[in-house]
Design a protein around this motif. Sequence first.
Motif, PDB file in Angstrom:
ATOM      1  N   THR A   1       0.736  -1.177  -0.108  1.00 56.29           N
ATOM      2  CA  THR A   1       0.112   0.243  -0.006  1.00 56.29           C
ATOM      3  C   THR A   1       0.810   1.037  -0.263  1.00 56.29           C
ATOM      4  N   VAL A   2       0.332   2.173  -1.025  1.00 56.22           N
ATOM      5  CA  VAL A   2       1.128   3.383  -0.834  1.00 56.22           C
ATOM      6  C   VAL A   2       0.317   4.560  -0.088  1.00 56.22           C
ATOM      7  N   PHE A   3       0.721   5.260   0.731  1.00 54.87           N
ATOM      8  CA  PHE A   3      -0.269   6.227   1.610  1.00 54.87           C
ATOM      9  C   PHE A   3       0.137   7.643   1.418  1.00 54.87           C
ATOM     10  N   GLU A   4      -0.672   8.000   0.184  1.00 53.77           N
ATOM     11  CA  GLU A   4      -0.434   9.477  -0.239  1.00 53.77           C
ATOM     12  C   GLU A   4      -1.611  10.334   0.580  1.00 53.77           C
ATOM     13  N   PRO A   5      -0.966  11.584   0.818  1.00 51.74           N
ATOM     14  CA  PRO A   5      -1.808  12.298   1.640  1.00 51.74           C
ATOM     15  C   PRO A   5      -2.934  13.089   0.405  1.00 51.74           C
ATOM     16  N   PRO A   6      -4.049  13.648   0.991  1.00 52.31           N
ATOM     17  CA  PRO A   6      -5.012  14.170   0.174  1.00 52.31           C
ATOM     18  C   PRO A   6      -4.545  15.502  -0.250  1.00 52.31           C
ATOM     19  N   THR A   7      -5.019  15.955  -1.355  1.00 52.50           N
ATOM     20  CA  THR A   7      -5.062  17.487  -1.751  1.00 52.50           C
ATOM     21  C   THR A   7      -5.394  18.367  -0.770  1.00 52.50           C
ATOM     22  N   VAL A   8      -4.556  19.589  -0.613  1.00 52.23           N
ATOM     23  CA  VAL A   8      -4.945  20.636   0.310  1.00 52.23           C
ATOM     24  C   VAL A   8      -5.633  21.725  -0.796  1.00 52.23           C
ATOM     25  N   SER A   9      -6.824  22.175  -0.261  1.00 48.83           N
ATOM     26  CA  SER A   9      -7.332  23.462  -1.418  1.00 48.83           C
ATOM     27  C   SER A   9      -6.732  24.753  -0.899  1.00 48.83           C
ATOM     28  N   SER A  10      -6.419  25.390  -2.013  1.00 45.55           N
ATOM     29  CA  SER A  10      -6.159  26.787  -1.742  1.00 45.55           C
ATOM     30  C   SER A  10      -7.330  27.793  -1.166  1.00 45.55           C
ATOM     31  N   MET A  11      -6.811  28.536  -0.452  1.00 40.47           N
ATOM     32  CA  MET A  11      -7.812  29.232   0.474  1.00 40.47           C
ATOM     33  C   MET A  11      -7.519  30.973   0.125  1.00 40.47           C
ATOM     34  N   ARG A  12      -8.688  31.642  -0.084  1.00 41.80           N
ATOM     35  CA  ARG A  12      -8.533  33.184  -0.192  1.00 41.80           C
ATOM     36  C   ARG A  12      -8.708  33.797   1.008  1.00 41.80           C
ATOM     37  N   PRO A  13      -7.565  34.622   1.040  1.00 42.68           N
ATOM     38  CA  PRO A  13      -7.644  35.413   2.486  1.00 42.68           C
ATOM     39  C   PRO A  13      -9.012  36.174   2.716  1.00 42.68           C
ATOM     40  N   THR A  14      -9.399  36.305   3.717  1.00 45.21           N
ATOM     41  CA  THR A  14     -10.594  36.916   4.068  1.00 45.21           C
ATOM     42  C   THR A  14     -10.208  38.297   4.964  1.00 45.21           C
ATOM     43  N   GLY A  15      -9.011  38.279   5.606  1.00 42.29           N
ATOM     44  CA  GLY A  15      -8.563  39.581   6.032  1.00 42.29           C
ATOM     45  C   GLY A  15      -9.079  39.566   7.521  1.00 42.29           C
ATOM     46  N   THR A  16      -9.734  38.336   8.115  1.00 45.09           N
ATOM     47  CA  THR A  16     -10.406  38.554   9.306  1.00 45.09           C
ATOM     48  C   THR A  16      -9.209  37.989  10.392  1.00 45.09           C
ATOM     49  N   VAL A  17      -9.455  38.016  11.505  1.00 46.29           N
ATOM     50  CA  VAL A  17      -8.293  37.032  12.675  1.00 46.29           C
ATOM     51  C   VAL A  17      -8.599  35.559  12.332  1.00 46.29           C
ATOM     52  N   VAL A  18      -9.789  35.195  12.179  1.00 49.86           N
ATOM     53  CA  VAL A  18     -10.178  33.806  11.890  1.00 49.86           C
ATOM     54  C   VAL A  18      -9.333  33.341  10.621  1.00 49.86           C
ATOM     55  N   GLY A  19      -9.561  34.188   9.748  1.00 49.57           N
ATOM     56  CA  GLY A  19      -9.075  33.947   8.475  1.00 49.57           C
ATOM     57  C   GLY A  19      -7.595  33.675   8.456  1.00 49.57           C
ATOM     58  N   GLN A  20      -6.781  34.445   9.375  1.00 49.98           N
ATOM     59  CA  GLN A  20      -5.407  34.138   9.437  1.00 49.98           C
ATOM     60  C   GLN A  20      -4.836  32.930  10.202  1.00 49.98           C
ATOM     61  N   LYS A  21      -5.885  32.784  11.170  1.00 49.12           N
ATOM     62  CA  LYS A  21      -5.712  31.474  11.716  1.00 49.12           C
ATOM     63  C   LYS A  21      -6.094  30.280  10.944  1.00 49.12           C
ATOM     64  N   ILE A  22      -6.794  30.315  10.030  1.00 47.74           N
ATOM     65  CA  ILE A  22      -7.116  29.260   9.015  1.00 47.74           C
ATOM     66  C   ILE A  22      -5.974  29.040   8.012  1.00 47.74           C
ATOM     67  N   GLU A  23      -5.144  30.346   7.456  1.00 48.42           N
ATOM     68  CA  GLU A  23      -4.049  30.105   7.102  1.00 48.42           C
ATOM     69  C   GLU A  23      -3.051  29.462   7.777  1.00 48.42           C
ATOM     70  N   SER A  24      -2.827  29.676   9.198  1.00 52.26           N
ATOM     71  CA  SER A  24      -1.932  29.018   9.573  1.00 52.26           C
ATOM     72  C   SER A  24      -2.232  27.489   9.875  1.00 52.26           C
ATOM     73  N   LEU A  25      -3.381  27.191   9.945  1.00 57.87           N
ATOM     74  CA  LEU A  25      -3.695  25.755  10.042  1.00 57.87           C
ATOM     75  C   LEU A  25      -3.370  25.137   8.726  1.00 57.87           C
ATOM     76  N   ARG A  26      -3.723  25.677   7.682  1.00 59.44           N
ATOM     77  CA  ARG A  26      -3.410  25.239   6.368  1.00 59.44           C
ATOM     78  C   ARG A  26      -1.835  24.932   6.181  1.00 59.44           C
TER      79      ARG A  26
END
Length: 389
Positions: free
Chosen positions: A75-100
């Motif tokens: 078995t080959v364990f390939e990670p899934p694709t990570v979607s690109s995120m559009r910055p929203t300019g909010t504090v939560v948006g910055q947290k999402i970018e860090s988590l990504r």
Amino acid sequence: MSSRHLLPFRRTAVVIGALLFAAGCTTPQQDQAPAAGNQPAPQVENSAATRTAAAEATPAAAAPAISPPEILGTTVFEPPTVSSMRPTGTVVGQKIESLRDDLLRLQQQLADENNQLQSLRISARQFAGNYHSLKAAMNARLQVGTTPGNPELVAQWNQAQSELQQVGASIAALNTLASQVSGTASLSAFLLESTSTTFELRGAVEEDHRQLAVLEDEVNKTVVVIDRLLNELTDDIARTQNYFANERLNLTAMQVAIDNGEYIGGSLANRAYGVPAPAPAGGAVSQVGSRQPLAVIRFHRDNVQYEQALFTVVGAALERRPNAAFDIVAVAPAGSDSARVALDTNRSRRNAENVLRTLTNMGLPADRMTLSATSSPSVQVNEVHIYVR
């Protein structure tokens, strides 16, 4: 009706018969030629050969392709694709970018660990293949018989041992990799929890929650892949450990066969399991003369060849009783000369130790054997008795 009235009918029948005969004798070229002024009639072919040829000429219907089943341990364990995120300019948006970014680093770590696993698997299969090739060559030579201690077989045995040791070395590497994957699994669990708690932060817009839901799904998929990698890696370690232990015993048993120049068999450890029977109350020496031994080896001369017969009887006993244990008793002749008895007892004990060592090399666990010595007036030469319990 008179013959005069039958004459027109006879002429008609003759004309029809002539036409049918002419039609039957017409050549294929004449059949294919169209009549003047008429269009050629369509030819209808309904023979089995024609239907088969038409079926072969017609492309098959688009059937779903069935992929071959995946081989265990590939078995080959390939990670899934990570979607690109559009910055929203909010504090939560910055947290999402860090988590990504954390997810991307985690997936890179997963990809590196998957590459290490595949590399270890390839090398282990290569070493195991070389080992089994050497083992098969040695068994082929031993099956037909060869000289005792044949140097060519000894060289092959040393090479096979080296190849098997490489397989054993991969176990340590797999254990190290398992520790790394366990750390990656812990990080993935922490990242999933952080992603879930981000929903509770204030100051988010709807786009933030939409992106956060997508990110949470991708983290979940990554966690599943890491868990599967860790589970299969654990199975690989257990399977490799069992394989290495069994083949090491088989290789030790083959060493005995090479020393004797004839094929003996696989390790006795593959036939022995369970808890052995307890030793008799009076000790092993009490069985001499009171019980029928499984085997008696008489050392009436030097270099007695007993290995093949011993392997056969002990292997048959283990097939009947897999939890059997064996008492090895050195029996020396008893006489009036105490010095002679002491000398024979020492020789008989050494013979019994050699028998025990031989059984150990054949793969019989040491905890299934006992060793003792005695003398008996019923024997004329040094003997070793083997009893089953």
